[in-house]
Design a protein around this motif. Sequence first.
Motif, mmCIF file in Angstrom:
data_model
loop_
_atom_site.group_PDB
_atom_site.id
_atom_site.type_symbol
_atom_site.label_atom_id
_atom_site.label_comp_id
_atom_site.label_asym_id
_atom_site.label_seq_id
_atom_site.Cartn_x
_atom_site.Cartn_y
_atom_site.Cartn_z
ATOM 1 N N LEU A 199 20.941 -53.689 -11.914
ATOM 2 C CA LEU A 199 20.566 -53.583 -12.965
ATOM 3 C C LEU A 199 20.898 -54.340 -14.309
ATOM 4 C CD1 LEU A 199 20.332 -49.760 -12.887
ATOM 5 C CD2 LEU A 199 18.207 -50.815 -12.080
ATOM 6 N N LEU A 200 22.013 -54.449 -13.907
ATOM 7 C CA LEU A 200 22.568 -55.997 -15.385
ATOM 8 C C LEU A 200 22.075 -57.106 -14.609
ATOM 9 C CD1 LEU A 200 26.245 -55.039 -16.068
ATOM 10 C CD2 LEU A 200 24.659 -54.975 -17.265
ATOM 11 N N ALA A 201 21.359 -57.586 -12.816
ATOM 12 C CA ALA A 201 21.132 -59.052 -12.882
ATOM 13 C C ALA A 201 19.466 -58.677 -13.228
ATOM 14 C CB ALA A 201 21.459 -58.756 -11.392
ATOM 15 N N GLU A 202 18.929 -57.546 -12.956
ATOM 16 C CA GLU A 202 17.717 -57.527 -13.743
ATOM 17 C C GLU A 202 17.491 -57.825 -15.499
ATOM 18 O OE1 GLU A 202 15.812 -54.339 -12.561
ATOM 19 O OE2 GLU A 202 15.999 -54.617 -10.505
ATOM 20 N N GLN A 203 18.509 -56.982 -16.138
ATOM 21 C CA GLN A 203 18.456 -57.292 -17.366
ATOM 22 C C GLN A 203 19.480 -59.492 -17.846
ATOM 23 O OE1 GLN A 203 20.317 -54.669 -19.801
ATOM 24 N NE2 GLN A 203 18.984 -52.888 -19.097
ATOM 25 N N ARG A 204 19.608 -60.286 -16.753
ATOM 26 C CA ARG A 204 20.117 -61.446 -16.361
ATOM 27 C C ARG A 204 21.304 -61.073 -17.324
ATOM 28 N NH1 ARG A 204 16.621 -65.199 -15.625
ATOM 29 N NH2 ARG A 204 14.193 -64.645 -15.268
ATOM 30 N N GLU A 220 26.901 -51.118 -7.466
ATOM 31 C CA GLU A 220 25.697 -51.837 -6.731
ATOM 32 C C GLU A 220 24.918 -51.408 -7.722
ATOM 33 O OE1 GLU A 220 21.612 -51.658 -4.892
ATOM 34 O OE2 GLU A 220 22.694 -49.998 -5.920
ATOM 35 N N LEU A 221 25.117 -50.111 -7.431
ATOM 36 C CA LEU A 221 23.625 -49.863 -8.983
ATOM 37 C C LEU A 221 23.906 -50.937 -10.329
ATOM 38 C CD1 LEU A 221 21.015 -48.805 -10.055
ATOM 39 C CD2 LEU A 221 22.348 -46.256 -11.068
ATOM 40 N N TRP A 263 34.650 -54.708 -4.703
ATOM 41 C CA TRP A 263 34.896 -55.730 -3.399
ATOM 42 C C TRP A 263 36.385 -55.201 -3.126
ATOM 43 C CZ3 TRP A 263 31.264 -56.530 0.199
ATOM 44 C CH2 TRP A 263 31.382 -56.561 1.500
ATOM 45 N N LYS A 264 36.959 -55.772 -4.350
ATOM 46 C CA LYS A 264 38.148 -56.111 -4.317
ATOM 47 C C LYS A 264 39.231 -54.846 -4.140
ATOM 48 C CE LYS A 264 39.360 -59.592 -7.724
ATOM 49 N NZ LYS A 264 40.149 -59.491 -8.912
ATOM 50 N N HIS A 265 38.814 -53.406 -4.022
ATOM 51 C CA HIS A 265 38.788 -51.820 -3.920
ATOM 52 C C HIS A 265 38.421 -51.501 -2.989
ATOM 53 C CE1 HIS A 265 39.573 -52.439 -8.979
ATOM 54 N NE2 HIS A 265 40.678 -51.325 -8.238
ATOM 55 N N ALA A 266 37.142 -51.226 -3.386
ATOM 56 C CA ALA A 266 36.435 -51.080 -1.689
ATOM 57 C C ALA A 266 35.322 -51.641 -1.003
ATOM 58 C CB ALA A 266 35.997 -49.451 -1.626
ATOM 59 N N PRO A 267 34.966 -52.656 0.102
ATOM 60 C CA PRO A 267 34.440 -53.813 0.703
ATOM 61 C C PRO A 267 33.787 -52.378 0.960
ATOM 62 C CG PRO A 267 36.789 -54.455 0.712
ATOM 63 C CD PRO A 267 36.682 -53.324 0.186
ATOM 64 N N HIS A 268 32.013 -52.695 0.830
ATOM 65 C CA HIS A 268 30.438 -51.687 1.440
ATOM 66 C C HIS A 268 29.662 -53.086 1.451
ATOM 67 C CE1 HIS A 268 27.512 -48.704 1.555
ATOM 68 N NE2 HIS A 268 28.703 -47.947 1.697
ATOM 69 N N PRO A 269 28.638 -52.887 2.705
ATOM 70 C CA PRO A 269 28.360 -53.784 2.655
ATOM 71 C C PRO A 269 26.512 -53.738 1.804
ATOM 72 C CG PRO A 269 27.801 -51.400 4.201
ATOM 73 C CD PRO A 269 29.227 -52.017 3.416
ATOM 74 N N ALA A 270 26.156 -51.875 0.877
ATOM 75 C CA ALA A 270 25.607 -51.970 -0.380
ATOM 76 C C ALA A 270 26.026 -53.310 -1.314
ATOM 77 C CB ALA A 270 25.485 -51.172 -0.468
ATOM 78 N N LEU A 271 27.493 -53.897 -1.178
ATOM 79 C CA LEU A 271 27.838 -54.293 -2.702
ATOM 80 C C LEU A 271 27.507 -56.034 -2.199
ATOM 81 C CD1 LEU A 271 31.396 -52.584 -2.728
ATOM 82 C CD2 LEU A 271 29.142 -52.499 -4.276
ATOM 83 N N ALA A 272 27.333 -56.310 -0.995
ATOM 84 C CA ALA A 272 27.548 -57.322 -0.227
ATOM 85 C C ALA A 272 26.085 -57.743 -0.416
ATOM 86 C CB ALA A 272 27.436 -58.187 1.109
ATOM 87 N N ARG A 273 24.937 -56.438 0.176
ATOM 88 C CA ARG A 273 23.404 -57.417 -0.867
ATOM 89 C C ARG A 273 23.098 -57.949 -1.657
ATOM 90 N NH1 ARG A 273 19.338 -54.531 3.718
ATOM 91 N NH2 ARG A 273 19.486 -54.817 5.483
ATOM 92 N N ALA A 274 24.268 -56.781 -2.930
ATOM 93 C CA ALA A 274 23.566 -56.395 -4.438
ATOM 94 C C ALA A 274 23.930 -58.139 -4.784
ATOM 95 C CB ALA A 274 24.615 -55.258 -4.698
ATOM 96 N N PHE A 275 24.924 -58.346 -3.786
ATOM 97 C CA PHE A 275 26.046 -59.595 -4.436
ATOM 98 C C PHE A 275 24.806 -61.026 -4.819
ATOM 99 C CE2 PHE A 275 29.157 -63.179 -4.414
ATOM 100 C CZ PHE A 275 29.463 -63.421 -5.751
ATOM 101 N N ALA A 276 24.614 -60.956 -2.858
ATOM 102 C CA ALA A 276 23.393 -62.393 -2.493
ATOM 103 C C ALA A 276 22.708 -62.282 -3.415
ATOM 104 C CB ALA A 276 23.059 -61.524 -1.055
ATOM 105 N N SER A 277 21.858 -60.102 -4.077
ATOM 106 C CA SER A 277 20.370 -60.664 -4.586
ATOM 107 C C SER A 277 21.131 -61.099 -5.850
ATOM 108 C CB SER A 277 19.601 -59.597 -3.837
ATOM 109 O OG SER A 277 19.204 -59.229 -2.910
#
Length: 487
Positions: free
Chosen positions: A270-275, A265-266, A288-302
């Motif tokens: 951070l990589l998205a902020e650096q484009r 998630e982190l 997500w393949k290894h262990a889905p987590h709601p924080a991952l989905a939020r980071a992916f959506a943003s």
Amino acid sequence: MIRLILAVAACVITAIVAVFLALNPGLVTVEFLGQTLEAPFALAMGALILAAFVLVVAWWVIAKLWSAPDAWKRFSLRRRRDQGFDALERALIASAAGQGDLAVRQAARAEALLDRPALSRLLAARAAEAAGDLESAQIHYEAMLADAKTRLVAQRGLVGIAQSRSDSQTLLTHASDAFEQAGRARWAFDALFEAQVNAALWAKAEATLTEGERRGHVDRLAAGRMRAVLLTAEARRLESTDPETAAKLADRAATASPGFAPAAELAGRLLAEQRRHRRAVDILEDAWKHAPHPALARAFASLRRSDTKAKRAERLRALAALNPDHRESRLLLAETALDQGNREAAHAALKPVLETSPVSARACALAARLARLEENPEEAQRWMARASHAPAEADWSDIDEGGQAFNYTDADWKRMVESWGRDAVLIHPRHERYEVAAAAAPETMLIDARPTAERSAKRSEAGDKQGPNFYVPGPAPDDPGAADPDT
């Protein structure tokens, strides 16, 4: 039996010689200083043997008298050493039995009797520890630091004393020095790594972990998981001051342990902020393949703020397809379908979740949203009532009300090193502390507010008819005292 045979043989030989001498008498003549002495051969031989015996005995006595002082000295040293080893034995037994006072006394006696300073100091230090006298034990251990042979064992003792006192600075000093000298000694690595983790020195702990893995103290998989936690904690510390370094550390953490959601998630954020969206997508999808987590989905959506709702929903469905049988993937599909108003897709995704016990508060809230979408307010209210006493989801507690994911303290990361690093278990400290989690769904929008509004209006009208309901100090209605007419 052999001795008997030899004795009999000696007697037989003596008898034969005696008979031979008796049958062959001879004469021995000795001339010395003008004197001539004659004697039978047998007598002369007897006298010669007796003289030789007397001479040997006299020489032995003289030799004993000459060496008596040295012999007495050796005897005294041997007796002293035996007494010292007896005291050493008693001290070790008393120390193992927990008899600290007796161990200290016997250790002092052994130190006085034995000329082995290293052994006696070590025993004295152990005995002092057994007696609970850490001050004396520390003095003995510090005296052993000067000797190269006992330096390592002294450092181990000082590390143990520092741990019992929670003296982090002393512990770090001695543990670091011991780790450099110990070679393959496992205790030095464990002590130093634990001390650095407890002091929240994440970067130094990661360097120690790398060296410990090289020396074979930690297996590769456990080292990768612990490294992921340490790098994530360090990245979060540097996130506000040095985001570029933090992004690199988070990327390394996600690579070291792809199933560790806080690192992924982190790194994604951070990589998205650096484009660097492509790398962020790869990390989040792998996690997500290894262990889905709601924080991952939020980071992916943003990841891409410029995406339309339809584009974002399409990407979230693709993310869920990477692990379709997981419960979190079904919940993600349900949330996405509800956001788009797709009742059929939401019902299909949510049905398997609601059929699996226990049904969490988050699932109940989604079911209420679905009922509201299907224009069934009574069903929505029933689901919300059920959500009020349904169990919460620990994973959802990792996201706080402000939208921050895994906003943990140093103490939480310390526990994560142990739980995830050694056991591959993701703990949820905020859930354990009963902290408020982020809202799983906008529940306030699910219940039809019209009945409540109507009841509020009726209460308001009733209040207007009765007049203002203010509290005015004064006597109670049944107060027998006279009331002031003005009041």
